[in-house]
Write a protein that holds these residues in place. Sequence first.
Motif, PDB file in Angstrom:
ATOM      1  N   GLN A 347      51.183  -8.720  38.835  1.00 23.87           N
ATOM      2  CA  GLN A 347      51.418  -7.661  39.818  1.00 23.87           C
ATOM      3  C   GLN A 347      50.093  -7.102  40.334  1.00 23.87           C
ATOM      4  OE1 GLN A 347      54.383  -6.839  41.020  1.00 23.87           O
ATOM      5  NE2 GLN A 347      55.538  -8.179  39.654  1.00 23.87           N
ATOM      6  N   ALA A 348      49.117  -6.991  39.445  1.00 24.96           N
ATOM      7  CA  ALA A 348      47.795  -6.494  39.852  1.00 24.96           C
ATOM      8  C   ALA A 348      47.137  -7.471  40.829  1.00 24.96           C
ATOM      9  CB  ALA A 348      46.909  -6.287  38.623  1.00 24.96           C
ATOM     10  N   TYR A 349      47.304  -8.766  40.589  1.00 20.09           N
ATOM     11  CA  TYR A 349      46.711  -9.770  41.480  1.00 20.09           C
ATOM     12  C   TYR A 349      47.357  -9.715  42.864  1.00 20.09           C
ATOM     13  CZ  TYR A 349      45.231 -14.283  43.333  1.00 20.09           C
ATOM     14  OH  TYR A 349      44.710 -15.276  44.126  1.00 20.09           O
ATOM     15  N   THR A 350      48.705  -9.646  42.932  1.00 20.78           N
ATOM     16  CA  THR A 350      49.366  -9.590  44.240  1.00 20.78           C
ATOM     17  C   THR A 350      49.016  -8.295  44.972  1.00 20.78           C
ATOM     18  OG1 THR A 350      51.403  -8.667  43.262  1.00 20.78           O
ATOM     19  CG2 THR A 350      51.279 -11.065  43.496  1.00 20.78           C
ATOM     20  N   GLY A 351      48.807  -7.220  44.214  1.00 24.57           N
ATOM     21  CA  GLY A 351      48.379  -5.973  44.834  1.00 24.57           C
ATOM     22  C   GLY A 351      47.004  -6.117  45.486  1.00 24.57           C
ATOM     23  N   TRP A 352      46.096  -6.833  44.806  1.00 22.43           N
ATOM     24  CA  TRP A 352      44.767  -7.078  45.371  1.00 22.43           C
ATOM     25  C   TRP A 352      44.861  -7.941  46.626  1.00 22.43           C
ATOM     26  CZ3 TRP A 352      42.339 -12.008  45.436  1.00 22.43           C
ATOM     27  CH2 TRP A 352      41.026 -12.011  45.943  1.00 22.43           C
ATOM     28  N   LEU A 353      45.681  -9.003  46.599  1.00 24.90           N
ATOM     29  CA  LEU A 353      45.858  -9.862  47.769  1.00 24.90           C
ATOM     30  C   LEU A 353      46.414  -9.074  48.956  1.00 24.90           C
ATOM     31  CD1 LEU A 353      47.358 -13.318  46.656  1.00 24.90           C
ATOM     32  CD2 LEU A 353      45.167 -12.889  47.763  1.00 24.90           C
ATOM     33  N   THR A 354      47.369  -8.200  48.685  1.00 22.35           N
ATOM     34  CA  THR A 354      47.958  -7.395  49.758  1.00 22.35           C
ATOM     35  C   THR A 354      46.904  -6.513  50.412  1.00 22.35           C
ATOM     36  OG1 THR A 354      50.127  -7.387  48.673  1.00 22.35           O
ATOM     37  CG2 THR A 354      49.703  -5.645  50.272  1.00 22.35           C
ATOM     38  N   LYS A 355      46.099  -5.861  49.598  1.00 26.17           N
ATOM     39  CA  LYS A 355      45.054  -4.975  50.121  1.00 26.17           C
ATOM     40  C   LYS A 355      44.012  -5.770  50.899  1.00 26.17           C
ATOM     41  CE  LYS A 355      41.713  -1.480  48.617  1.00 26.17           C
ATOM     42  NZ  LYS A 355      41.153  -0.755  47.435  1.00 26.17           N
ATOM     43  N   LYS A 356      43.686  -6.956  50.425  1.00 26.00           N
ATOM     44  CA  LYS A 356      42.630  -7.761  51.052  1.00 26.00           C
ATOM     45  C   LYS A 356      43.074  -8.369  52.375  1.00 26.00           C
ATOM     46  CE  LYS A 356      39.184 -11.277  49.908  1.00 26.00           C
ATOM     47  NZ  LYS A 356      38.067 -10.309  50.060  1.00 26.00           N
ATOM     48  N   THR A 357      44.329  -8.802  52.458  1.00 18.02           N
ATOM     49  CA  THR A 357      44.800  -9.550  53.628  1.00 18.02           C
ATOM     50  C   THR A 357      45.651  -8.739  54.593  1.00 18.02           C
ATOM     51  OG1 THR A 357      46.823 -10.318  52.531  1.00 18.02           O
ATOM     52  CG2 THR A 357      44.822 -11.643  52.222  1.00 18.02           C
ATOM     53  N   GLY A 358      46.282  -7.675  54.102  1.00 15.45           N
ATOM     54  CA  GLY A 358      47.187  -6.915  54.954  1.00 15.45           C
ATOM     55  C   GLY A 358      48.601  -7.466  54.959  1.00 15.45           C
ATOM     56  N   ARG A 359      48.823  -8.585  54.318  1.00 20.43           N
ATOM     57  CA  ARG A 359      50.169  -9.155  54.186  1.00 20.43           C
ATOM     58  C   ARG A 359      50.765  -8.700  52.858  1.00 20.43           C
ATOM     59  NH1 ARG A 359      52.516 -13.980  56.353  1.00 20.43           N
ATOM     60  NH2 ARG A 359      50.467 -14.618  57.147  1.00 20.43           N
ATOM     61  N   ALA A 360      52.081  -8.481  52.817  1.00 13.69           N
ATOM     62  CA  ALA A 360      52.734  -8.001  51.599  1.00 13.69           C
ATOM     63  C   ALA A 360      52.945  -9.152  50.623  1.00 13.69           C
ATOM     64  CB  ALA A 360      54.065  -7.331  51.935  1.00 13.69           C
ATOM     65  N   TYR A 361      51.970  -9.373  49.743  1.00 15.52           N
ATOM     66  CA  TYR A 361      52.087 -10.399  48.706  1.00 15.52           C
ATOM     67  C   TYR A 361      52.865  -9.851  47.511  1.00 15.52           C
ATOM     68  CZ  TYR A 361      49.009 -13.849  50.856  1.00 15.52           C
ATOM     69  OH  TYR A 361      48.476 -14.805  51.682  1.00 15.52           O
ATOM     70  N   ARG A 362      53.482 -10.770  46.752  1.00 14.66           N
ATOM     71  CA  ARG A 362      54.294 -10.401  45.597  1.00 14.66           C
ATOM     72  C   ARG A 362      54.564 -11.654  44.783  1.00 14.66           C
ATOM     73  NH1 ARG A 362      59.031 -12.534  47.271  1.00 14.66           N
ATOM     74  NH2 ARG A 362      59.413 -12.637  49.518  1.00 14.66           N
ATOM     75  N   LEU A 363      55.261 -11.512  43.667  1.00 20.11           N
ATOM     76  CA  LEU A 363      55.766 -12.680  42.956  1.00 20.11           C
ATOM     77  C   LEU A 363      57.011 -13.191  43.679  1.00 20.11           C
ATOM     78  CD1 LEU A 363      55.492 -11.629  39.199  1.00 20.11           C
ATOM     79  CD2 LEU A 363      54.087 -13.306  40.398  1.00 20.11           C
ATOM     80  N   PRO A 364      57.277 -14.493  43.639  1.00 21.83           N
ATOM     81  CA  PRO A 364      58.525 -14.978  44.240  1.00 21.83           C
ATOM     82  C   PRO A 364      59.730 -14.483  43.451  1.00 21.83           C
ATOM     83  CG  PRO A 364      57.446 -16.736  43.013  1.00 21.83           C
ATOM     84  CD  PRO A 364      56.491 -15.578  43.030  1.00 21.83           C
TER      85      PRO A 364
END
Length: 487
Positions: A347-364
């Motif tokens: 969850q921490a990794y997807t949160g970082w990706l979301t902040k970095k890219t602006g796309r809502a990343y998450r686990l599938p």
Amino acid sequence: MSEVFVSYNREDLKTAQTIVDGLIAEGFDVWMDMNLQAGENYDEITEDRLHKARAVVVLWSSRSVKSRWVRAEATIGARKNTLVPLMIEPCDRPVMFELIQTTDLSGWSGDRNDPAWLAFVEVIKKRLTAAPVASTGSESRGGGPASAKPRKRVKPVKKRKEQRSGGLLTAVGLTFIFGMVSAAGIYILRPDLVAPVLTQLSAIAAPEAAPGGAATLTAAAADPVPAEPVIAVEPEPVPAPEPVIEETPAETGPVTFRECDMCPDMITVAGGTFQMGAPEEELARNAWEGPQRKVAMAPFVIAATEVTFDQWDACVADGGCGGYSPPAGTHGRGNQPVTKVSWKDAQAYTGWLTKKTGRAYRLPTEAEWEFTARAGTTTPFWWGPLFEAEKSATGTDPVAVDTLPANAMGLRGVSGNVREWVQDCYVNTFANAPLDGRSVEVAACKLRVLRGGSYKSTPAELRIAARSRNEPAIRDNLTGFRVAAQP
């Protein structure tokens, strides 16, 4: 082409499916968007079916009246004189449809002898006999031409039956293949399961068997069935009784995109429908892998591979992932799948990706994972019914994520390498799981779902339907994850 098109709001799916089942039982040819197949374009297929339908059944509810999609579909049906409005709960219809006669099925329990249901069926029959306005697929607000000839009904072309050499030869072929494969150690399960299957196949192949008789193979187990270790023996070439579909070359596979230098490679998935879970007859099936149910998937994107150490380390270097750097095993870091990460770490990794890219990343979600792992197949493994060691990642260590073969949707490592966290809270049945691909969430969730098996898993645990679970804070060297995101 289906004559009846059903328009509904996604939140009314259960009621819509009951109505569609009833219409099919009455003999109507019905289409709803759950009939979309993997890879089909939602907008194009839906619009084509809508314009060609001779009856457009719109289910009015307090939710559908607010849907722009449902209103648009109802408007097209009204212009073409194909609209059959149906009230499934008390609500105020859109003003432009208030004067159109509407059948009321509020509170209908599914009884096809109910007078309201019979009246609704008669309305559809009359609508199908009426001539719809000719459609160009782009009607203006003023409607179509004043007079239009009814479309000619094209007699459907009968599908040519597959050529077979007879029930006896097919049974003999199956017996030979299954025996050769089992002897080579390709998919070895408990003898008490396999022996009855071979006995049934031998009985089918016996000369005194009635020609043309149908045979049903069943090997369901009431208790979880452990699998024996795989014996890595190269099988002898066996002639196939059925045509073999060639795999799509890697260079023509799905296109990936990446949103930063060390971001995962992502694949766009168009959505569609599929049967989630294991059928009851699947060898080594566990009770918590069902019951099977049809799930309608909205578009999403998912990573082609599991997250790697390099990608995780980039998160840590950028101040993300809580600064946690998981230790590597004997296989090293680099392009190896990251391990010893918990569900909370993911969850921490997807949160970082979301902040970095602006796309809502998450686990599938669990449904998204299985939909893309199956890639349109219904067999225990994405490559077919029998285990093939060279197409999975099993052994003493995981391997680099880009060295594994890809399935038809372009995903690598869905069987083996490392187990993958998904978003869902673990529940030991699919009976009440969402039908639209959302994750299962319950209060005070203690266990999260893992999918795909690891490099130490047995063939039974590497089946696409296989599920496991663990506490969300646990870190171990068999577990990693891949990411998903909104399209």
